[in-house]
Design a protein around this motif. Structure first.
Motif, PDB file in Angstrom:
ATOM      1  N   THR A  56       0.842  -1.200   0.000  1.00 19.73           N
ATOM      2  CA  THR A  56       0.000   0.000   0.000  1.00 19.73           C
ATOM      3  C   THR A  56       0.875   1.248   0.000  1.00 19.73           C
ATOM      4  O   THR A  56       1.824   1.347   0.793  1.00 19.73           O
ATOM      5  CB  THR A  56      -0.915   0.023   1.247  1.00 19.73           C
ATOM      6  OG1 THR A  56      -1.694  -1.170   1.263  1.00 19.73           O
ATOM      7  CG2 THR A  56      -1.823   1.232   1.263  1.00 19.73           C
ATOM      8  N   CYS A  57       0.559   2.185  -0.869  1.00 22.68           N
ATOM      9  CA  CYS A  57       1.304   3.434  -0.922  1.00 22.68           C
ATOM     10  C   CYS A  57       1.022   4.241   0.351  1.00 22.68           C
ATOM     11  O   CYS A  57      -0.131   4.558   0.641  1.00 22.68           O
ATOM     12  CB  CYS A  57       0.920   4.238  -2.155  1.00 22.68           C
ATOM     13  SG  CYS A  57       1.771   5.819  -2.274  1.00 22.68           S
ATOM     14  N   VAL A  58       2.055   4.560   1.092  1.00 24.42           N
ATOM     15  CA  VAL A  58       1.900   5.335   2.325  1.00 24.42           C
ATOM     16  C   VAL A  58       2.404   6.769   2.168  1.00 24.42           C
ATOM     17  O   VAL A  58       2.098   7.637   2.977  1.00 24.42           O
ATOM     18  CB  VAL A  58       2.593   4.637   3.520  1.00 24.42           C
ATOM     19  CG1 VAL A  58       1.921   3.308   3.818  1.00 24.42           C
ATOM     20  CG2 VAL A  58       4.073   4.459   3.274  1.00 24.42           C
ATOM     21  N   CYS A  59       3.178   7.009   1.106  1.00 21.62           N
ATOM     22  CA  CYS A  59       3.727   8.351   0.913  1.00 21.62           C
ATOM     23  C   CYS A  59       4.192   8.508  -0.539  1.00 21.62           C
ATOM     24  O   CYS A  59       4.730   7.577  -1.121  1.00 21.62           O
ATOM     25  CB  CYS A  59       4.906   8.555   1.866  1.00 21.62           C
ATOM     26  SG  CYS A  59       5.666  10.168   1.787  1.00 21.62           S
ATOM     27  N   GLU A  60       3.972   9.694  -1.093  1.00 22.09           N
ATOM     28  CA  GLU A  60       4.500  10.043  -2.406  1.00 22.09           C
ATOM     29  C   GLU A  60       5.249  11.351  -2.262  1.00 22.09           C
ATOM     30  O   GLU A  60       4.837  12.231  -1.502  1.00 22.09           O
ATOM     31  CB  GLU A  60       3.380  10.228  -3.427  1.00 22.09           C
ATOM     32  CG  GLU A  60       2.671   8.951  -3.784  1.00 22.09           C
ATOM     33  CD  GLU A  60       1.573   9.179  -4.812  1.00 22.09           C
ATOM     34  OE1 GLU A  60       1.331   8.252  -5.588  1.00 22.09           O
ATOM     35  OE2 GLU A  60       0.974  10.265  -4.818  1.00 22.09           O
ATOM     36  N   GLY A  61       6.345  11.470  -2.967  1.00 20.77           N
ATOM     37  CA  GLY A  61       7.110  12.698  -2.871  1.00 20.77           C
ATOM     38  C   GLY A  61       7.847  13.011  -4.151  1.00 20.77           C
ATOM     39  O   GLY A  61       7.875  12.211  -5.090  1.00 20.77           O
ATOM     40  N   ALA A  62       8.427  14.189  -4.171  1.00 23.91           N
ATOM     41  CA  ALA A  62       9.218  14.623  -5.310  1.00 23.91           C
ATOM     42  C   ALA A  62      10.290  15.585  -4.814  1.00 23.91           C
ATOM     43  O   ALA A  62      10.100  16.283  -3.814  1.00 23.91           O
ATOM     44  CB  ALA A  62       8.339  15.306  -6.342  1.00 23.91           C
ATOM     45  N   SER A  63      11.405  15.590  -5.510  1.00 23.09           N
ATOM     46  CA  SER A  63      12.459  16.553  -5.204  1.00 23.09           C
ATOM     47  C   SER A  63      13.023  17.081  -6.511  1.00 23.09           C
ATOM     48  O   SER A  63      12.982  16.413  -7.540  1.00 23.09           O
ATOM     49  CB  SER A  63      13.575  15.919  -4.359  1.00 23.09           C
ATOM     50  OG  SER A  63      14.198  14.859  -5.047  1.00 23.09           O
ATOM     51  N   GLU A  64      13.503  18.305  -6.455  1.00 25.50           N
ATOM     52  CA  GLU A  64      14.141  18.926  -7.608  1.00 25.50           C
ATOM     53  C   GLU A  64      15.578  19.253  -7.235  1.00 25.50           C
ATOM     54  O   GLU A  64      15.857  19.661  -6.113  1.00 25.50           O
ATOM     55  CB  GLU A  64      13.408  20.205  -8.021  1.00 25.50           C
ATOM     56  CG  GLU A  64      12.018  19.958  -8.534  1.00 25.50           C
ATOM     57  CD  GLU A  64      11.325  21.229  -8.983  1.00 25.50           C
ATOM     58  OE1 GLU A  64      12.011  22.241  -9.253  1.00 25.50           O
ATOM     59  OE2 GLU A  64      10.091  21.220  -9.070  1.00 25.50           O
ATOM     60  N   HIS A  65      16.466  19.055  -8.201  1.00 26.58           N
ATOM     61  CA  HIS A  65      17.893  19.265  -7.978  1.00 26.58           C
ATOM     62  C   HIS A  65      18.486  20.011  -9.167  1.00 26.58           C
ATOM     63  O   HIS A  65      17.962  19.940 -10.274  1.00 26.58           O
ATOM     64  CB  HIS A  65      18.619  17.921  -7.853  1.00 26.58           C
ATOM     65  CG  HIS A  65      18.023  17.014  -6.833  1.00 26.58           C
ATOM     66  ND1 HIS A  65      18.559  16.850  -5.590  1.00 26.58           N
ATOM     67  CD2 HIS A  65      16.914  16.232  -6.875  1.00 26.58           C
ATOM     68  CE1 HIS A  65      17.817  15.993  -4.900  1.00 26.58           C
ATOM     69  NE2 HIS A  65      16.812  15.609  -5.669  1.00 26.58           N
ATOM     70  N   CYS A  66      19.591  20.671  -8.923  1.00 23.90           N
ATOM     71  CA  CYS A  66      20.381  21.228 -10.021  1.00 23.90           C
ATOM     72  C   CYS A  66      21.791  20.675  -9.865  1.00 23.90           C
ATOM     73  O   CYS A  66      22.071  19.941  -8.915  1.00 23.90           O
ATOM     74  CB  CYS A  66      20.372  22.754 -10.013  1.00 23.90           C
ATOM     75  SG  CYS A  66      21.145  23.486  -8.565  1.00 23.90           S
ATOM     76  N   PHE A  67      22.668  20.984 -10.770  1.00 20.07           N
ATOM     77  CA  PHE A  67      24.044  20.509 -10.712  1.00 20.07           C
ATOM     78  C   PHE A  67      24.972  21.717 -10.666  1.00 20.07           C
ATOM     79  O   PHE A  67      24.896  22.600 -11.516  1.00 20.07           O
ATOM     80  CB  PHE A  67      24.363  19.634 -11.925  1.00 20.07           C
ATOM     81  CG  PHE A  67      23.524  18.396 -11.991  1.00 20.07           C
ATOM     82  CD1 PHE A  67      23.874  17.278 -11.255  1.00 20.07           C
ATOM     83  CD2 PHE A  67      22.370  18.353 -12.753  1.00 20.07           C
ATOM     84  CE1 PHE A  67      23.089  16.135 -11.296  1.00 20.07           C
ATOM     85  CE2 PHE A  67      21.585  17.218 -12.805  1.00 20.07           C
ATOM     86  CZ  PHE A  67      21.944  16.101 -12.066  1.00 20.07           C
ATOM     87  N   LEU A  68      25.836  21.742  -9.656  1.00 14.67           N
ATOM     88  CA  LEU A  68      26.765  22.848  -9.472  1.00 14.67           C
ATOM     89  C   LEU A  68      28.192  22.335  -9.385  1.00 14.67           C
ATOM     90  O   LEU A  68      28.438  21.242  -8.858  1.00 14.67           O
ATOM     91  CB  LEU A  68      26.448  23.612  -8.179  1.00 14.67           C
ATOM     92  CG  LEU A  68      25.041  24.166  -8.008  1.00 14.67           C
ATOM     93  CD1 LEU A  68      24.892  24.787  -6.623  1.00 14.67           C
ATOM     94  CD2 LEU A  68      24.722  25.167  -9.090  1.00 14.67           C
ATOM     95  N   ASP A  69      29.141  23.152  -9.850  1.00 12.69           N
ATOM     96  CA  ASP A  69      30.546  22.792  -9.675  1.00 12.69           C
ATOM     97  C   ASP A  69      31.016  23.274  -8.300  1.00 12.69           C
ATOM     98  O   ASP A  69      30.235  23.858  -7.534  1.00 12.69           O
ATOM     99  CB  ASP A  69      31.415  23.338 -10.813  1.00 12.69           C
ATOM    100  CG  ASP A  69      31.514  24.855 -10.847  1.00 12.69           C
ATOM    101  OD1 ASP A  69      31.164  25.532  -9.847  1.00 12.69           O
ATOM    102  OD2 ASP A  69      31.954  25.385 -11.885  1.00 12.69           O
ATOM    103  N   LYS A  70      32.278  23.045  -7.975  1.00 12.62           N
ATOM    104  CA  LYS A  70      32.777  23.389  -6.640  1.00 12.62           C
ATOM    105  C   LYS A  70      32.774  24.886  -6.363  1.00 12.62           C
ATOM    106  O   LYS A  70      32.873  25.309  -5.230  1.00 12.62           O
ATOM    107  CB  LYS A  70      34.176  22.808  -6.438  1.00 12.62           C
ATOM    108  CG  LYS A  70      35.200  23.301  -7.413  1.00 12.62           C
ATOM    109  CD  LYS A  70      36.519  22.611  -7.213  1.00 12.62           C
ATOM    110  CE  LYS A  70      37.497  23.012  -8.303  1.00 12.62           C
ATOM    111  NZ  LYS A  70      38.742  22.280  -8.175  1.00 12.62           N
ATOM    112  N   ASN A  71      32.627  25.702  -7.415  1.00 13.06           N
ATOM    113  CA  ASN A  71      32.553  27.157  -7.249  1.00 13.06           C
ATOM    114  C   ASN A  71      31.113  27.670  -7.210  1.00 13.06           C
ATOM    115  O   ASN A  71      30.888  28.877  -7.168  1.00 13.06           O
ATOM    116  CB  ASN A  71      33.318  27.861  -8.378  1.00 13.06           C
ATOM    117  CG  ASN A  71      34.790  27.511  -8.352  1.00 13.06           C
ATOM    118  OD1 ASN A  71      35.422  27.494  -7.301  1.00 13.06           O
ATOM    119  ND2 ASN A  71      35.343  27.217  -9.516  1.00 13.06           N
ATOM    120  N   GLY A  72      30.156  26.770  -7.264  1.00 12.64           N
ATOM    121  CA  GLY A  72      28.757  27.157  -7.201  1.00 12.64           C
ATOM    122  C   GLY A  72      28.150  27.544  -8.534  1.00 12.64           C
ATOM    123  O   GLY A  72      27.017  28.020  -8.579  1.00 12.64           O
TER     124      GLY A  72
END
Length: 93
Positions: free
Chosen positions: A53-69
């Motif tokens: 049974t599904c008890v939770c649904e979620g989503a996340s968003e990400h970007c990609f950064l180098d070591k200098n931001g």
């Protein structure tokens, strides 16, 4: 990617609880690529209890950064990884 100096910070998150769980419960979490446009990655999460049974649904968003931001353009700097994420997004996996 982190070993190469690329980080992927969370820029947004969403969670919808459908049923409660407790610490002794076994839960299973599936993660899929919901969308990838080259700069922003959207992941989808589905958490199910032992009964399936599904008890939770979620989503996340990400970007990609180098070591200098600075934003990393994946298609130029990491084309193989870009292709993998694009394929996963198109297939919904």
């Amino acid at each position: 990617l982190e070993k190469l100096g690329v980080v992927s910070p969370v820029t947004a998150i969403n969670c919808k609880y459908k049923m409660s769980t407790t610490f002794p419960d076994n839960v299973f979490i599936s993660v899929s690529v919901a969308e990838f446009k080259g700069v922003r990655l959207k992941l989808r999460y589905v958490m199910e209890n032992a009964a399936g049974t599904c008890v939770c649904e979620g989503a996340s968003e990400h970007c990609f950064l180098d070591k200098n931001g600075k934003i990393v353009k994946m298609h130029k700097e990491y084309p193989e990884f870009y292709h993998i994420l694009t394929s996963l997004a198109e297939s919904g996996q």
